[in-house]
Scaffold this motif. Structure first.
Motif, PDB file in Angstrom:
ATOM      1  N   ARG A 199      57.924  60.038  57.654  1.00  0.00           N
ATOM      2  CA  ARG A 199      58.501  59.677  58.949  1.00  0.00           C
ATOM      3  C   ARG A 199      59.511  58.540  58.830  1.00  0.00           C
ATOM      4  N   GLY A 244      56.472  60.272  65.354  1.00  0.00           N
ATOM      5  CA  GLY A 244      55.510  61.295  64.962  1.00  0.00           C
ATOM      6  C   GLY A 244      54.082  61.001  65.362  1.00  0.00           C
ATOM      7  N   THR A 269      55.833  64.566  63.241  1.00  0.00           N
ATOM      8  CA  THR A 269      57.237  64.353  62.885  1.00  0.00           C
ATOM      9  C   THR A 269      58.028  65.660  63.019  1.00  0.00           C
TER      10      THR A 269
END
Length: 360
Positions: A199, A244, A269
């Motif tokens: 992420r 996310g 994500t």
């Protein structure tokens, strides 16, 4: 220097030679500043950190076998950590605080966590609450904890109603990310940690995939430190670190934590990319990049079988970024990631429907 905080830099030499410190990341927060050390063998420097804090005794809460618990250099009580999300509760924090009291721990002493992300969270919160705050040093032993949970001062436990709903901000006195701990992890646990690294690709770290693991850890910590220094208490830019996580936390609760945190963030994500695409914030290529990066780390990209959209929506309304039940997400866009409030529920439902499903 405020109780519970400090910035000791001198790491004691381990048996057999001087410590090798690959990287140092400074988290500059005034009297709450500290250093994150990243490299092999750093656990052996714990005694030097404890000495620099002037502590006379310590409680070490550990999820690791005795041979992996370093000598803190002062009289110590070792308490076995109760790992896993099932024990990430207010009751566990109370039990720890009682052990601190029974041992006679004072505000001039120090608590040490030695374990993964749940251990870091629970021990950090216990340290924040006991005597209204005692110093804590983190020795994160999982990849997930090294890249995220041990840095930034967020501590929290779960309620049946949601994840991380009871917590406090309590910065550590130091963080020792000993990469030798990672050699002991099963493959699944390593992959779980990659969820937080993946992420980072979308919140300013760039593409880290080609770097050695210790450099990926350092880059992730550096990114988080920079954000925390700008916004210690989630008033603005720190929301980026939740990329996310809105769907990720809902997935953890919906599956009773059968999905691990990093895996859930990875799925979240991919979902964030799809939702941003549906809202017209990013193009198809960037949406596909979310899937590509997450899959490239060997992480899951689809929703688990048997988890319904309605249940996930209800859980996401309880997210700490939400306001009076309205949905909020950190989403990619033309100017990068940002917090987007009042996201239409219909768009969220459409994005969930467009997500692939994992096989049953």
């Amino acid at each position: 220097m405020a109780p519970g905080h400090g910035s000791p830099h001198a790491l004691g030499a381990p048996a057999g030679g001087a410590a090798t410190v690959a990287r140092r990341v400074e988290v500059a927060l005034g009297d709450r500043s500290y250093t994150v050390h990243i490299g092999p063998g750093l656990r052996h420097g714990l005694a030097g950190v404890v000495a620099a804090l002037g502590a006379h005794r310590t409680v070490v809460v550990s999820a690791r076998p005795p041979r992996w618990i370093p000598d803190p250099g002062v009289p110590a009580l070792v308490v076995e950590a109760r790992g896993g999300e099932a024990h990430k509760t207010v009751a566990t924090v109370e039990a720890l605080c009682r052990r601190f009291a029974q041992f006679g721990l004072t505000r001039s002493d120090v608590v040490v966590s030695c374990g993964g992300g749940t251990t870091t969270d629970v021990v950090g919160l216990a340290a924040a609450l006991y005597h209204r705050g005692v110093p804590v040093v983190h020795l994160p032993t999982s990849l997930l904890a090294q890249v995220d949970a041990s840095v930034g001062g967020k501590t929290a436990v779960n309620l049946p109603e949601g994840k991380n709903l009871v917590g406090a901000y309590w910065q550590p006195a130091a963080v020792l990310c000993d990469t030798e701990y990672l050699r002991t992890l099963p493959r699944q646990e390593l992959v779980n940690g990659y969820g937080e690294i993946a992420r980072c690709h979308f919140i300013g770290a760039g593409d880290l995939r080609a770097l050695p693991l210790h450099e990926q850890i350092a880059a992730s910590v550096q990114l988080k430190a920079g954000i925390v220094m700008r916004d210690e208490r989630d008033a603005g830019v720190r929301h980026l670190l939740n990329y996310g996580h809105t769907l990720g936390h809902a997935l953890e609760r919906a599956t009773d934590f059968e999905i691990r945190h990093g895996e859930a963030v990875a799925i979240g994500t991919v979902f964030a990319g799809r939702l941003a695409g549906l809202l017209g914030r990013i193009g198809e290529r960037r949406v596909a990049e979310h899937h590509e990066v997450v899959a490239g780390y060997g992480l899951p990209t689809g929703l688990p079988a048997g988890v319904g959209a309605s249940g996930l929506l209800a859980l996401m309304r309880r997210d700490k970024k939400a306001v009076t039940g309205h949905l909020a997400f950190v989403l990619d866009g033309p100017d990068g990631a940002e917090l987007v409030r009042d996201v239409p529920e219909a768009a969220v439902s459409d994005a969930l429907a467009a997500m692939p499903r994992q096989p049953a």
